[in-house]
Each structure stands twice: as C-alpha cells, then as structure tokens.
Design a protein around this motif. Structure first.
Motif, short mmCIF file in Angstrom:
data_model
loop_
_atom_site.label_atom_id
_atom_site.label_comp_id
_atom_site.label_asym_id
_atom_site.label_seq_id
_atom_site.Cartn_x
_atom_site.Cartn_y
_atom_site.Cartn_z
N LEU A 104 -4.31 15.64 -7.77
CA LEU A 104 -4.87 14.32 -7.49
C LEU A 104 -5.10 13.54 -8.78
O LEU A 104 -4.78 12.34 -8.85
N GLY A 105 -5.62 14.20 -9.78
CA GLY A 105 -5.91 13.52 -11.03
C GLY A 105 -4.66 12.93 -11.67
O GLY A 105 -4.65 11.77 -12.12
N ARG A 106 -3.59 13.71 -11.71
CA ARG A 106 -2.34 13.24 -12.32
C ARG A 106 -1.73 12.10 -11.52
O ARG A 106 -1.23 11.12 -12.09
N VAL A 107 -1.73 12.22 -10.20
CA VAL A 107 -1.12 11.19 -9.37
C VAL A 107 -1.93 9.89 -9.46
O VAL A 107 -1.36 8.80 -9.61
N ALA A 108 -3.26 9.98 -9.38
CA ALA A 108 -4.09 8.78 -9.49
C ALA A 108 -3.90 8.12 -10.85
O ALA A 108 -3.82 6.88 -10.95
N GLU A 109 -3.81 8.92 -11.90
CA GLU A 109 -3.60 8.37 -13.24
C GLU A 109 -2.25 7.65 -13.34
O GLU A 109 -2.15 6.58 -13.95
N ALA A 110 -1.21 8.20 -12.70
CA ALA A 110 0.12 7.58 -12.74
C ALA A 110 0.11 6.22 -12.06
O ALA A 110 0.68 5.25 -12.57
N PHE A 111 -0.55 6.12 -10.92
CA PHE A 111 -0.61 4.83 -10.22
C PHE A 111 -1.48 3.82 -10.97
O PHE A 111 -1.13 2.64 -11.05
N THR A 112 -2.57 4.29 -11.51
CA THR A 112 -3.43 3.40 -12.29
C THR A 112 -2.68 2.83 -13.48
O THR A 112 -2.79 1.63 -13.79
N ALA A 113 -1.89 3.65 -14.14
CA ALA A 113 -1.12 3.20 -15.30
C ALA A 113 -0.08 2.15 -14.91
O ALA A 113 0.33 1.33 -15.75
N LEU A 114 0.34 2.16 -13.66
CA LEU A 114 1.31 1.17 -13.17
C LEU A 114 0.63 -0.09 -12.64
O LEU A 114 1.30 -0.97 -12.10
N GLY A 115 -0.68 -0.17 -12.79
CA GLY A 115 -1.40 -1.36 -12.37
C GLY A 115 -1.89 -1.34 -10.94
O GLY A 115 -2.37 -2.36 -10.43
N PHE A 116 -1.81 -0.21 -10.27
CA PHE A 116 -2.30 -0.10 -8.91
C PHE A 116 -3.83 0.03 -8.91
O PHE A 116 -4.42 0.54 -9.86
N THR A 148 -4.37 23.72 -0.32
CA THR A 148 -5.00 22.60 -1.02
C THR A 148 -4.24 21.34 -0.65
O THR A 148 -3.02 21.34 -0.56
N ARG A 149 -4.99 20.28 -0.39
CA ARG A 149 -4.43 19.00 -0.01
C ARG A 149 -5.18 17.90 -0.76
O ARG A 149 -6.35 18.05 -1.11
N PHE A 150 -4.49 16.77 -0.97
CA PHE A 150 -5.22 15.60 -1.45
C PHE A 150 -4.66 14.34 -0.82
O PHE A 150 -3.51 14.30 -0.39
N LEU A 151 -5.53 13.36 -0.72
CA LEU A 151 -5.19 12.07 -0.11
C LEU A 151 -5.31 10.99 -1.17
O LEU A 151 -6.28 10.94 -1.92
N ILE A 152 -4.30 10.12 -1.21
CA ILE A 152 -4.38 8.98 -2.12
C ILE A 152 -3.90 7.72 -1.41
O ILE A 152 -2.91 7.75 -0.66
N GLU A 153 -4.64 6.66 -1.60
CA GLU A 153 -4.28 5.34 -1.10
C GLU A 153 -4.36 4.38 -2.28
O GLU A 153 -5.42 4.23 -2.89
N ALA A 154 -3.24 3.78 -2.63
CA ALA A 154 -3.17 2.91 -3.82
C ALA A 154 -2.53 1.59 -3.45
O ALA A 154 -1.55 1.55 -2.68
N VAL A 155 -3.06 0.51 -4.00
CA VAL A 155 -2.60 -0.84 -3.68
C VAL A 155 -1.95 -1.44 -4.92
O VAL A 155 -2.54 -1.45 -6.00
N LYS A 156 -0.75 -1.99 -4.74
CA LYS A 156 -0.05 -2.64 -5.84
C LYS A 156 -0.63 -4.02 -6.10
O LYS A 156 -0.67 -4.85 -5.19
N THR A 157 -1.12 -4.25 -7.28
CA THR A 157 -1.77 -5.53 -7.60
C THR A 157 -0.79 -6.48 -8.28
O THR A 157 0.31 -6.10 -8.63
N VAL A 217 0.84 -1.21 0.00
CA VAL A 217 0.00 0.00 0.00
C VAL A 217 0.87 1.25 0.00
O VAL A 217 1.85 1.35 0.75
N PHE A 218 0.50 2.20 -0.83
CA PHE A 218 1.07 3.55 -0.80
C PHE A 218 -0.01 4.47 -0.26
O PHE A 218 -1.11 4.56 -0.81
N LEU A 219 0.30 5.16 0.85
CA LEU A 219 -0.64 6.09 1.47
C LEU A 219 0.04 7.44 1.60
O LEU A 219 1.10 7.55 2.21
N SER A 220 -0.59 8.47 1.03
CA SER A 220 0.04 9.79 1.04
C SER A 220 -0.99 10.90 1.16
O SER A 220 -2.04 10.86 0.53
N GLN A 221 -0.65 11.90 1.99
CA GLN A 221 -1.32 13.19 1.94
C GLN A 221 -0.37 14.14 1.25
O GLN A 221 0.78 14.29 1.66
N GLN A 222 -0.85 14.77 0.18
CA GLN A 222 -0.01 15.63 -0.65
C GLN A 222 -0.48 17.08 -0.60
O GLN A 222 -1.66 17.37 -0.35
N VAL A 223 0.45 17.98 -0.86
CA VAL A 223 0.14 19.39 -1.04
C VAL A 223 -0.22 19.60 -2.50
O VAL A 223 0.54 19.24 -3.39
#
Length: 249
Positions: free
Chosen positions: A167-179, A240-249, A138-144
């Motif tokens: 948030l959109g760019r970071v979520a897209e990057a993890f999704t592209a890596l299969g998370f 501005t803050r965003f939270l992302i939690e991504a799981v490596k599959t 799991v990757f868990l991050s609060q970002q500025v």
C-alpha cells in the motif's frame, strides 16, 4: 486414507480444470476471510456515476459482469491470453468490449479515455493508469499485498512473487503523479484449506504463489502439510489485501 490414496486424490485435484477466475471446484474445501470493506459495493457505486469505465486485468470477467448494467461505455482489458475467450463470452453480451493488453508496458487506449478505472487483484503501472484517466478520473483497486500467503509460500521454500506490491509504495507512486489518494486501507486475514488436495488445486490455479509448483517436485512439503493436518493443526494461512482509491487532479 493411506499415503497412496492421498496422492491419488492430489493428482485428481491437480488435473481438475480451472477457467477464468472460478474456484467453484473448491466449494466447501476452503474458507476465506474478507476485508472490512466490500470491493463490489465500492465498485458498483463508482460505476453508477461513470460514463467511461475500464476494468483492468478482468480475468474471466466474473467480477466486472456483476456490475452490469453500465450507464455508459464499458471496456475491459486482460493480458493473460487463455482468459480472453472466457471474458468475451461473459462480457460482450453485456455490451462490454474486451481487449488484450499488457497493463505494465501499455494498453491500447487513448490518453484520457476513461473517467473510472477498476482493478481487482490485477497488475498495473501507476503511470499507465494516469495516462488513460481523464482529469478528475478515479482509480479504484483492491490489491493482493506483497506478503500475501507468505506462510504458505515459505512452506514450499519459495520466494514471494511480488514483494514490492504494498500500500505504501502504490500510494506513493500515485501521489508522485499528482493524484489525490482519497482512500488507503490495508488488511490481513486467514484462509483455511480443508485438505491438502485443495492446496494443490489452489497452487495449480494460481501458479505465481509458488513459482514452478509441481505435484511430484513438491511432494515433500505436501506430505508435511498432510502430517500437520493429521496432527490436528488446521491448514490456515494469511491473506493480505489493500484498497486504494486515487483521483487524478
């Protein structure tokens, strides 16, 4: 206070020491709103279920130390050299190994070394997070956010330092890596400074908000902020803050 008295106070604030990520000097002089989630609670719950934990961009280790005791192996990495001795003094007595590493270009860890990577307000590269996480990790991050303090930055005629950190760019990057992106939330809220000297200290402590900030070079915008305060307008700006939690599959 006269203009000269204000300037003398601003010089004292600019010269005040700052270590790690400790803003105690500004106690009572600025007020921050908080996002609806609680990063510490989320990180503590995730850490309780993990055996190999890494805190990325740990700063002075203030946040990571608050999660101790750790159930297994705990490691921290920091790229800003002056923070390393601060983090080591705080974290090593808790059994945490602290490494120097550039979170963008690469870190000194094996592939698949961790089952949890934490990151609060630090830089990172999604591909590097993918490399060091185990499958199911799991990757868990609060970002500025990239437009954080855009109104304060504009008051000094400066550019946003990291406009693409969204948030959109970071979520897209993890999704592209299969998370699997399990959680993604964004938030905006106010931060209010009681006086211009508090702004000076803040900008000296976080030099990327206004690149090249210098008291003498930026006297004109600082005086404009003082005039704003004297006119009864609060020195209120936007986090501005965003939270992302991504799981490596």
């Amino acid at each position: 206070m006269t203009a000269d008295q204000h300037l003398a106070q601003w010089r004292r604030d600019a010269a005040a020491p700052f270590e790690g990520w400790d803003f105690a000097y500004l106690d009572g002089r600025f007020e921050e709103a908080e996002p609806p989630w609680t990063y510490l609670a989320l990180a503590r719950a995730a850490a309780a279920a993990a055996l190999d934990i890494l805190d990325v961009a740990t700063g002075g280790g203030e946040i990571f130390a608050s999660l101790a005791p750790f159930p297994g192996r705990a490691t921290a990495v920091e790229g800003f050299v002056p923070n390393l001795p601060v983090a080591r003094r705080r974290l090593e007595p808790l059994g945490v190994a602290v490494f120097q590493g550039n979170t963008g270009s690469g870190m000194p860890f094996d592939d698949g070394a961790f089952d949890l990577v934490l990151n609060r307000h630090g830089g990172f590269r999604a591909a590097e997070m993918a490399r060091i996480l185990k499958p199911g990790g799991v990757f868990l991050s609060q970002q500025v956010g990239g437009d954080n303090l855009a109104d304060l930055t504009a008051a000094f005629g400066a550019d946003l330092p990291y406009p693409d950190n969204t948030l959109g760019r970071v979520a897209e990057a993890f999704t592209a890596l299969g998370f699997q992106v399990r959680r993604a939330e964004a938030w905006r809220g106010p931060v209010t400074f009681a006086d211009v000297g508090a702004v000076v200290y803040f900008l000296k402590a976080i030099p990327w908000v206004v690149s090249g900030f210098d008291l003498d070079r930026h006297l004109e915008p600082l005086r404009a902020l003082q005039a704003r305060l004297d006119a009864g307008q609060p020195l209120r700006f936007t986090y501005t803050r965003f939270l992302i939690e991504a799981v490596k599959t």
